[in-house]
Design an enzyme around this catalytic site. Structure first.
Site, mmCIF file in Angstrom:
data_model
loop_
_atom_site.group_PDB
_atom_site.id
_atom_site.type_symbol
_atom_site.label_atom_id
_atom_site.label_comp_id
_atom_site.label_asym_id
_atom_site.label_seq_id
_atom_site.Cartn_x
_atom_site.Cartn_y
_atom_site.Cartn_z
ATOM 1 N N ASP A 284 14.785 -22.675 -35.331
ATOM 2 C CA ASP A 284 14.168 -23.882 -34.776
ATOM 3 C C ASP A 284 14.015 -23.824 -33.258
ATOM 4 O OD1 ASP A 284 16.795 -23.936 -34.212
ATOM 5 O OD2 ASP A 284 17.163 -26.004 -34.835
ATOM 6 N N HIS B 19 4.062 0.674 -18.153
ATOM 7 C CA HIS B 19 4.488 -0.656 -18.593
ATOM 8 C C HIS B 19 5.962 -0.698 -18.965
ATOM 9 C CE1 HIS B 19 0.150 -2.119 -19.559
ATOM 10 N NE2 HIS B 19 0.421 -2.092 -18.277
ATOM 11 N N ASP C 115 7.643 -4.077 -10.244
ATOM 12 C CA ASP C 115 6.361 -4.776 -10.373
ATOM 13 C C ASP C 115 6.703 -6.135 -10.973
ATOM 14 O OD1 ASP C 115 3.885 -5.789 -11.075
ATOM 15 O OD2 ASP C 115 3.136 -3.910 -11.934
ATOM 16 N N ASP D 2 1.421 -11.117 -8.235
ATOM 17 C CA ASP D 2 1.576 -9.794 -8.854
ATOM 18 C C ASP D 2 1.834 -8.780 -7.741
ATOM 19 O OD1 ASP D 2 1.451 -7.603 -10.495
ATOM 20 O OD2 ASP D 2 -0.678 -7.808 -10.992
ATOM 21 N N HIS E 212 -4.718 4.774 -13.701
ATOM 22 C CA HIS E 212 -5.171 3.390 -13.902
ATOM 23 C C HIS E 212 -6.132 2.989 -12.791
ATOM 24 C CE1 HIS E 212 -2.417 1.829 -10.789
ATOM 25 N NE2 HIS E 212 -1.463 2.565 -11.328
ATOM 26 N N HIS F 265 -7.501 -5.728 -10.419
ATOM 27 C CA HIS F 265 -7.945 -6.651 -11.459
ATOM 28 C C HIS F 265 -8.017 -8.029 -10.820
ATOM 29 C CE1 HIS F 265 -3.719 -8.015 -11.867
ATOM 30 N NE2 HIS F 265 -3.380 -6.742 -11.887
ATOM 31 N N HIS G 21 -3.836 -11.082 -15.255
ATOM 32 C CA HIS G 21 -5.105 -10.350 -15.411
ATOM 33 C C HIS G 21 -6.129 -11.443 -15.688
ATOM 34 C CE1 HIS G 21 -2.774 -6.484 -16.685
ATOM 35 N NE2 HIS G 21 -2.622 -6.784 -15.424
ATOM 36 N N GLU H 139 -3.735 -2.091 -6.045
ATOM 37 C CA GLU H 139 -2.508 -1.480 -6.528
ATOM 38 C C GLU H 139 -2.630 0.007 -6.858
ATOM 39 O OE1 GLU H 139 -1.307 -2.788 -10.508
ATOM 40 O OE2 GLU H 139 -2.872 -4.296 -10.464
ATOM 41 N N TYR I 212 1.927 9.005 -9.972
ATOM 42 C CA TYR I 212 2.984 9.139 -10.984
ATOM 43 C C TYR I 212 3.091 10.613 -11.357
ATOM 44 C CZ TYR I 212 1.442 4.324 -11.050
ATOM 45 O OH TYR I 212 1.050 3.070 -10.659
ATOM 46 N N ARG J 205 4.005 2.922 -6.842
ATOM 47 C CA ARG J 205 2.854 2.009 -6.833
ATOM 48 C C ARG J 205 3.113 0.968 -5.766
ATOM 49 N NH1 ARG J 205 2.624 1.014 -11.721
ATOM 50 N NH2 ARG J 205 3.581 -1.010 -12.063
ATOM 51 N N GLU K 219 1.436 -2.747 -4.619
ATOM 52 C CA GLU K 219 0.467 -3.738 -5.102
ATOM 53 C C GLU K 219 0.555 -5.035 -4.316
ATOM 54 O OE1 GLU K 219 1.153 -5.043 -9.183
ATOM 55 O OE2 GLU K 219 -0.902 -5.788 -9.297
HETATM 56 N N1 GLY Z 1 1.825 -6.444 -13.409
HETATM 57 C C1 GLY Z 1 0.678 -6.102 -14.132
HETATM 58 C C2 GLY Z 1 -0.275 -5.408 -13.297
HETATM 59 O O1 GLY Z 1 0.069 -4.968 -12.228
HETATM 60 O O2 GLY Z 1 -1.418 -5.320 -13.586
HETATM 61 MN MN MN Z 2 -1.571 -5.939 -11.158
HETATM 62 MN MN MN Z 3 1.702 -5.692 -11.133
#
Ligand code: GLY
Ligand code: MN
Ligand code: MN
Length: 463
Positions: free
Chosen positions: A39, A248, A265, A276, A359, A363, A370, A410, A414, A431, A433
């Site tokens: 519940d 991820h 991140d 972000d 990547h 975004h 996103h 970002e 890697y 990374r 960002e």
């Molecule tokens: N934290 C998700 C991205 O950087 O897109």
């Molecule tokens: Mn991002």
């Molecule tokens: Mn991010």
């Protein structure tokens, strides 16, 4: 401007869009509640589109907007018993004054009232493929109208995806949204500072069991919440050492060791808006020469992307600017041997850089991390391009950047262990960002309350 007026203005813009398309009615439910186990529910999060048009965050609510501008809200009825357990409900009686809608009814009245609202409308607009069962629910209401067709009642003959209108509106952030995004960015930056300082402090004075990824996640969450953020905007990534090469990765229990990097991140959600941020720092506060070499390449690539984020540039330009710097770095450091891979343009053409940068650089960001919004320029013609694997395709040119758009920048590198990969760089994942608001002159980085420069990070962590 009062907050009610902001939502009224947005609803009026939707009504104008319906009118321009020949008339009709827009229907929009908020998000469902989802059970977690037995519940207990997952923490409730409203639907972003619904909140954008109402500022109302109770579950089980619906909004209808007609091309005439008339707005109707359906919300949970007052219920003393339920309110004792779950909290106060606004209720339909108070909704018009509180939310600035023209009429409000109990959600229990939806199936009675909706067919009447849909009758003889030119078209019906609702979000396609976003709310499970919504299409069937609308079909049920349309069937009820159809059953009265001999009495002259007709269902709307056309259906449109409401998201097409709302996505375009949400892509351009207004001053109310920008103010929240700035505050969210500031809180998240403070959380990153706290995590960096905690990391160094805990390695200076070792604790039993060692410093773990979850220790730093706890610092982030503490900082988000104590400044009023309701949730993290997405599951925080706290990645020790080689875990940073898993894009991820989730904050886990791996130990952070001196001499290794930590990639975080993480960003908070504040009043419905995301932030972000990614930072990568030496767990003990001091970069090794190999780490610093790659780190500085990523910093430089981010600056190149920031420079390319301004009015008139396209969405892809920051990516291409960052990529060029990253590829130069891959060749200079021997990650990609020049003898095999040639020059920068050869690598951009061959796509060999994807081994270390797989990547995109940006975004859209807003209510959703996103965020929605067309990534290609509306009204433009498809032209020859390449897909993510370098294969030729036809697609529309990417979106022209304009003031009010918010995107992340970002870039990263890697390095997984590999036969021809210099060993000194193995398992380094980096990374950086930030969240950028496109302005008339360039862009405003809303998340620079936490340093990016390698020396500044070392100074912060030495404190
Ligand atoms: N934290 C998700 C991205 O950087 O897109
Ligand atoms: Mn991002
Ligand atoms: Mn991010």
């Amino acid at each position: 401007m009062s907050t009610t007026t902001i939502y009224q203005k947005r609803r009026a813009a939707v009504a104008r869009a319906l009118k321009a398309a020949g008339g009709g009615i827009a229907l929009l439910p908020t998000a469902r509640e989802y059970p977690r186990n037995r519940d207990t529910d997952f923490p409730y999060r409203h639907d972003s589109y619904f909140y954008y048009l109402t500022g109302f965050d109770e579950p089980e609510a619906w909004l209808a907007i007609e091309a005439s501008g008339k707005t109707t809200l359906f919300c949970r009825p007052k219920d003393l018993e339920r309110e004792i357990w779950d909290g106060i409900r606004l209720g339909p009686k108070a909704a018009p004054a509180q939310l600035g809608v023209d009429a409000a009814f109990s959600t229990d009245a939806l199936d009675d009232k909706m067919p009447a609202l849909l009758t003889n409308q030119k078209s019906v607009w609702f979000p396609f493929a976003t709310h499970e069962g919504l299409g069937a629910r609308v079909d049920g209401w349309l069937d009820k109208v159809r059953a009265r067709v001999r009495l002259g009642d007709e269902p709307p003959p056309i259906q449109h995806d409401l998201c097409v209108v709302l996505d375009e509106m949400r892509l351009f952030k207004d001053s109310h949204e920008i103010a929240i995004l700035r505050r969210a960015g500031k809180i998240s930056a403070g959380a990153h500072v706290r995590a960096m300082q905690t990391s160094a402090a805990m390695l200076r004075k070792p604790v039993k069991g060692g410093l773990r990824e979850y220790h730093l996640e706890a610092e982030l969450l503490h900082e988000f919440r104590r400044h009023g953020s309701q949730f993290p905007a997405y599951t925080s990534i706290v990645a020790a050492g080689a875990n940073a090469c898993v894009l991820h990765y989730r904050a886990g229990d791996a130990e952070l060791k001196a001499g290794e990097l930590c990639l975080i991140d993480a960003g908070c959600e504040l009043d419905g808006y995301a932030s972000d941020i990614t930072r990568t720092f030496p767990a003990d506060g001091k970069f090794t020469p190999a780490q610093r070499r790659l780190y500085d390449i990523v910093v430089e690539s981010q600056y190149a992307a920031v420079k390319a984020t301004k009015l008139g540039k396209r969405f892809n330009d920051p990516h291409e600017a960052a990529l060029r710097v990253l590829v130069e770095g891959m060749l200079d450091t021997g990650l990609l041997p020049k003898a095999k891979h040639g020059k920068v343009d050869d690598v951009l053409e061959s796509g060999a850089y994807r081994q270390f940068y797989m990547h995109r650089t940006s975004h859209w960001m807003g209510m959703d991390v996103h965020d929605c919004g067309d990534y290609t320029e509306p009204g433009s013609k498809p032209r020859a391009d390449k897909d993510a694997m370098g294969q030729p395709i036809m697609r529309k040119p990417s979106r022209i950047l304009r003031p009010g758009m918010v995107l992340t920048i970002e870039p990263g590198l890697y390095v997984r262990p590999g036969k021809n990969v210099p060993k000194e760089f193995w398992n380094i994942g980096i990374r950086i960002e930030d969240d950028a608001l496109v302005t008339a002159k360039g862009c405003e980085l809303m998340t620079r309350g936490v340093p990016v420069d390698g020396d500044e990070i070392e100074a912060l962590m030495a404190g």
